[in-house]
Design a protein around this motif. Sequence first.
Motif, PDB file in Angstrom:
ATOM      1  N   ARG A 188       5.311   0.138  19.277  1.00  0.00           N
ATOM      2  CA  ARG A 188       3.992  -0.450  19.046  1.00  0.00           C
ATOM      3  C   ARG A 188       3.181   0.424  18.094  1.00  0.00           C
ATOM      4  O   ARG A 188       2.526  -0.077  17.169  1.00  0.00           O
ATOM      5  CB  ARG A 188       3.258  -0.588  20.374  1.00  0.00           C
ATOM      6  N   LEU A 189       3.241   1.726  18.297  1.00  0.00           N
ATOM      7  CA  LEU A 189       2.528   2.639  17.405  1.00  0.00           C
ATOM      8  C   LEU A 189       3.038   2.501  15.974  1.00  0.00           C
ATOM      9  O   LEU A 189       2.250   2.411  15.024  1.00  0.00           O
ATOM     10  CB  LEU A 189       2.705   4.072  17.903  1.00  0.00           C
ATOM     11  N   ALA A 190       4.368   2.485  15.818  1.00  0.00           N
ATOM     12  CA  ALA A 190       4.950   2.390  14.484  1.00  0.00           C
ATOM     13  C   ALA A 190       4.573   1.077  13.814  1.00  0.00           C
ATOM     14  O   ALA A 190       4.209   1.045  12.633  1.00  0.00           O
ATOM     15  CB  ALA A 190       6.469   2.538  14.562  1.00  0.00           C
ATOM     16  N   ALA A 226       8.850  12.065  11.195  1.00  0.00           N
ATOM     17  CA  ALA A 226       9.216  12.031   9.775  1.00  0.00           C
ATOM     18  C   ALA A 226       9.649  10.634   9.352  1.00  0.00           C
ATOM     19  O   ALA A 226       9.223  10.124   8.310  1.00  0.00           O
ATOM     20  CB  ALA A 226      10.330  13.037   9.495  1.00  0.00           C
ATOM     21  N   GLY A 227      10.497   9.993  10.156  1.00  0.00           N
ATOM     22  CA  GLY A 227      10.963   8.659   9.795  1.00  0.00           C
ATOM     23  C   GLY A 227       9.849   7.632   9.802  1.00  0.00           C
ATOM     24  O   GLY A 227       9.755   6.793   8.899  1.00  0.00           O
ATOM     25  N   ILE A 228       8.993   7.693  10.811  1.00  0.00           N
ATOM     26  CA  ILE A 228       7.907   6.718  10.915  1.00  0.00           C
ATOM     27  C   ILE A 228       6.907   6.897   9.774  1.00  0.00           C
ATOM     28  O   ILE A 228       6.514   5.924   9.113  1.00  0.00           O
ATOM     29  CB  ILE A 228       7.216   6.840  12.287  1.00  0.00           C
ATOM     30  N   MET A 229       6.498   8.130   9.515  1.00  0.00           N
ATOM     31  CA  MET A 229       5.543   8.363   8.430  1.00  0.00           C
ATOM     32  C   MET A 229       6.166   8.083   7.068  1.00  0.00           C
ATOM     33  O   MET A 229       5.499   7.582   6.156  1.00  0.00           O
ATOM     34  CB  MET A 229       5.020   9.790   8.494  1.00  0.00           C
ATOM     35  N   GLY A 230       7.446   8.408   6.924  1.00  0.00           N
ATOM     36  CA  GLY A 230       8.112   8.117   5.660  1.00  0.00           C
ATOM     37  C   GLY A 230       8.163   6.635   5.363  1.00  0.00           C
ATOM     38  O   GLY A 230       7.884   6.193   4.243  1.00  0.00           O
ATOM     39  N   ARG A 231       8.520   5.844   6.390  1.00  0.00           N
ATOM     40  CA  ARG A 231       8.541   4.391   6.186  1.00  0.00           C
ATOM     41  C   ARG A 231       7.142   3.846   5.918  1.00  0.00           C
ATOM     42  O   ARG A 231       6.969   2.914   5.122  1.00  0.00           O
ATOM     43  CB  ARG A 231       9.166   3.712   7.405  1.00  0.00           C
ATOM     44  N   ALA A 232       6.136   4.423   6.570  1.00  0.00           N
ATOM     45  CA  ALA A 232       4.767   3.975   6.327  1.00  0.00           C
ATOM     46  C   ALA A 232       4.368   4.228   4.877  1.00  0.00           C
ATOM     47  O   ALA A 232       3.745   3.376   4.228  1.00  0.00           O
ATOM     48  CB  ALA A 232       3.807   4.686   7.278  1.00  0.00           C
ATOM     49  N   ARG A 233       4.712   5.383   4.365  1.00  0.00           N
ATOM     50  CA  ARG A 233       4.372   5.686   2.967  1.00  0.00           C
ATOM     51  C   ARG A 233       5.139   4.773   2.015  1.00  0.00           C
ATOM     52  O   ARG A 233       4.611   4.361   0.973  1.00  0.00           O
ATOM     53  CB  ARG A 233       4.663   7.150   2.668  1.00  0.00           C
ATOM     54  N   ALA A 234       6.372   4.473   2.351  1.00  0.00           N
ATOM     55  CA  ALA A 234       7.140   3.557   1.509  1.00  0.00           C
ATOM     56  C   ALA A 234       6.500   2.175   1.487  1.00  0.00           C
ATOM     57  O   ALA A 234       6.398   1.531   0.433  1.00  0.00           O
ATOM     58  CB  ALA A 234       8.578   3.471   2.019  1.00  0.00           C
ATOM     59  N   VAL A 257      10.056   3.696 -11.239  1.00  0.00           N
ATOM     60  CA  VAL A 257       9.600   4.952 -10.649  1.00  0.00           C
ATOM     61  C   VAL A 257       8.952   4.702  -9.290  1.00  0.00           C
ATOM     62  O   VAL A 257       9.161   5.462  -8.330  1.00  0.00           O
ATOM     63  CB  VAL A 257       8.627   5.680 -11.604  1.00  0.00           C
ATOM     64  N   SER A 258       8.160   3.638  -9.186  1.00  0.00           N
ATOM     65  CA  SER A 258       7.546   3.298  -7.902  1.00  0.00           C
ATOM     66  C   SER A 258       8.604   3.005  -6.839  1.00  0.00           C
ATOM     67  O   SER A 258       8.447   3.366  -5.668  1.00  0.00           O
ATOM     68  CB  SER A 258       6.617   2.088  -8.062  1.00  0.00           C
ATOM     69  N   ALA A 259       9.679   2.350  -7.254  1.00  0.00           N
ATOM     70  CA  ALA A 259      10.771   2.091  -6.316  1.00  0.00           C
ATOM     71  C   ALA A 259      11.391   3.405  -5.848  1.00  0.00           C
ATOM     72  O   ALA A 259      11.781   3.537  -4.675  1.00  0.00           O
ATOM     73  CB  ALA A 259      11.823   1.205  -6.981  1.00  0.00           C
ATOM     74  N   GLY A 260      11.483   4.374  -6.742  1.00  0.00           N
ATOM     75  CA  GLY A 260      11.985   5.687  -6.345  1.00  0.00           C
ATOM     76  C   GLY A 260      11.087   6.346  -5.316  1.00  0.00           C
ATOM     77  O   GLY A 260      11.562   6.953  -4.343  1.00  0.00           O
ATOM     78  N   VAL A 261       9.771   6.230  -5.505  1.00  0.00           N
ATOM     79  CA  VAL A 261       8.820   6.785  -4.540  1.00  0.00           C
ATOM     80  C   VAL A 261       8.985   6.118  -3.179  1.00  0.00           C
ATOM     81  O   VAL A 261       9.000   6.785  -2.137  1.00  0.00           O
ATOM     82  CB  VAL A 261       7.377   6.613  -5.055  1.00  0.00           C
ATOM     83  N   ALA A 262       9.124   4.798  -3.182  1.00  0.00           N
ATOM     84  CA  ALA A 262       9.316   4.082  -1.918  1.00  0.00           C
ATOM     85  C   ALA A 262      10.609   4.515  -1.233  1.00  0.00           C
ATOM     86  O   ALA A 262      10.642   4.724  -0.008  1.00  0.00           O
ATOM     87  CB  ALA A 262       9.319   2.578  -2.171  1.00  0.00           C
ATOM     88  N   ALA A 263      11.664   4.668  -1.996  1.00  0.00           N
ATOM     89  CA  ALA A 263      12.942   5.099  -1.419  1.00  0.00           C
ATOM     90  C   ALA A 263      12.818   6.486  -0.804  1.00  0.00           C
ATOM     91  O   ALA A 263      13.413   6.769   0.244  1.00  0.00           O
ATOM     92  CB  ALA A 263      14.028   5.087  -2.497  1.00  0.00           C
ATOM     93  N   GLY A 264      12.030   7.342  -1.431  1.00  0.00           N
ATOM     94  CA  GLY A 264      11.823   8.679  -0.878  1.00  0.00           C
ATOM     95  C   GLY A 264      11.190   8.643   0.496  1.00  0.00           C
ATOM     96  O   GLY A 264      11.507   9.474   1.359  1.00  0.00           O
ATOM     97  N   GLY A 265      10.296   7.691   0.713  1.00  0.00           N
ATOM     98  CA  GLY A 265       9.705   7.550   2.036  1.00  0.00           C
ATOM     99  C   GLY A 265      10.729   7.131   3.074  1.00  0.00           C
ATOM    100  O   GLY A 265      10.774   7.676   4.181  1.00  0.00           O
TER     101      GLY A 265
END
Length: 475
Positions: free
Chosen positions: A15-17, A140-148, A323-331
């Motif tokens: 729910r938080l994620a 890390a996974g949750i915040m990374g996906r959020a940034r993506a 480049v934006s797709a690369g940033v999203a993949a990094g998340g």
Amino acid sequence: MIVTLPRASDARVRRLAATLYAYTFLDDFTLLYPLYALLFADTGLSTAEISSLLVIWSLTSLVMEIPSGAWADTISRRLLLALAPLLAGAGYALWFLLPSYGAFAAGFVLWGTAGALQSGALEALVYTELEREDAVGRYAGIMGRARALGTGAVMAATALAVPLFAAGGYSLVGVASVLVCLVCAAVAAAFPEHRTRRSHRGTGGRDGDPAPDARDRASGPDAPDRDRAPGADARGHDGGSGRDAEDRDDGAGEDAEPSSPRAYLGMLRAGLREARGDRAVRRALLLVPAVAALWGALEEYVPLLAAGTGVATETVPLLVLLVSAGVAAGGFLAAAGSRLTGRGLAVLLAVGAVALGAGAAAGNALGFFAIAAAFCVFQTATVLADVRLQNTIAGPARATVTSVAGLATDVASLGVYGGYAAASAVAGHGVIFALSAVPYLLLALFLASRRDSGRSRRDPGRSRWNSGRSRRDPG
């Protein structure tokens, strides 16, 4: 037959994620973003006036960054996350209802304040709630996906703004932007937040220092409820409802009275003291701007770099999108990256630096694949730097300390903008991008040269750059 039911804590983490993902997407789904400069110009503002508005925006964020973090720690992080999009929406409304320099300036003050309210508060709320559910390893996974998802929202908003503008001009885009902000604020209200019940004075030490967070007391080795059998968290020791009254998500756990100025100043001092006086926190805090500021500022110049390669004008957006797709993949890759040791992070940064330098030196469209890979690496490293910082913070002023890192990143980014402007007088964009790889190489060498002995404040027996799991989170 024994039926295994999902743990209640897993459902709360999901729910938080889900709330975080929705909130982040809506917050970055700013339809006016690709058009506001055109709105200012069409209103009659000069380039100098538009630049002064951007300065007002930046200064507002800088001034409000740390005070808003202390406010989040003192009152409610969820409240600030709900208030932020309302302020931004009010600013957007001013822009299309009263288009003038004064309204634009007021809108940027509101927008800058909104960003400052979110900075620190969001990371602190998510980390604290995950810690409460023994799920820090998933941060890390949750915040990374959020940034993506945030990156994807910017791309989607840019694409949708064009047909909206064609259909109804700035007014339609503005109304849609305000509506998105209202929905975003409603989503923020769904965030779980378990605050400790403090005394009416809100302080527990001399000079107004805040009392230790009950979350820290509850996470200690002598906590009475941590090792209960599965399902035992459904009722308290007295046979009553789930968690102690101070931990309920019904508002009862927050201060019964508004926090006093003394409590606010005490929390502010506590956060600044931890950021300045704790060596582990200070090192982790400085790593955030060291990783994030340079590539974050360079991202603003990617269209100019693309145009400088000589490609057709209609190809430039495609290279920016790459480049934006690369940033999203990094998340999305941040969860896997959380398993890296300190030296592993150094290798990651070195790979990103080489990719950035090679891609920029290529001077053609193919080089943007390497640049996208570099930005992917840097986004992953940025999330990992945030993980390291959150793992080292031990006091109650988590949002305040995180806001200090945000302020340092903003200041460093301004320095990059100034340096880029000066360098552009003697070098092209490709050269500047290629030289920008050098600081990352130096940072990688520094991290590799240090003994990988940093320990999480929550588990002295494990590296900060381990899998991200706490000793209470076996997997």
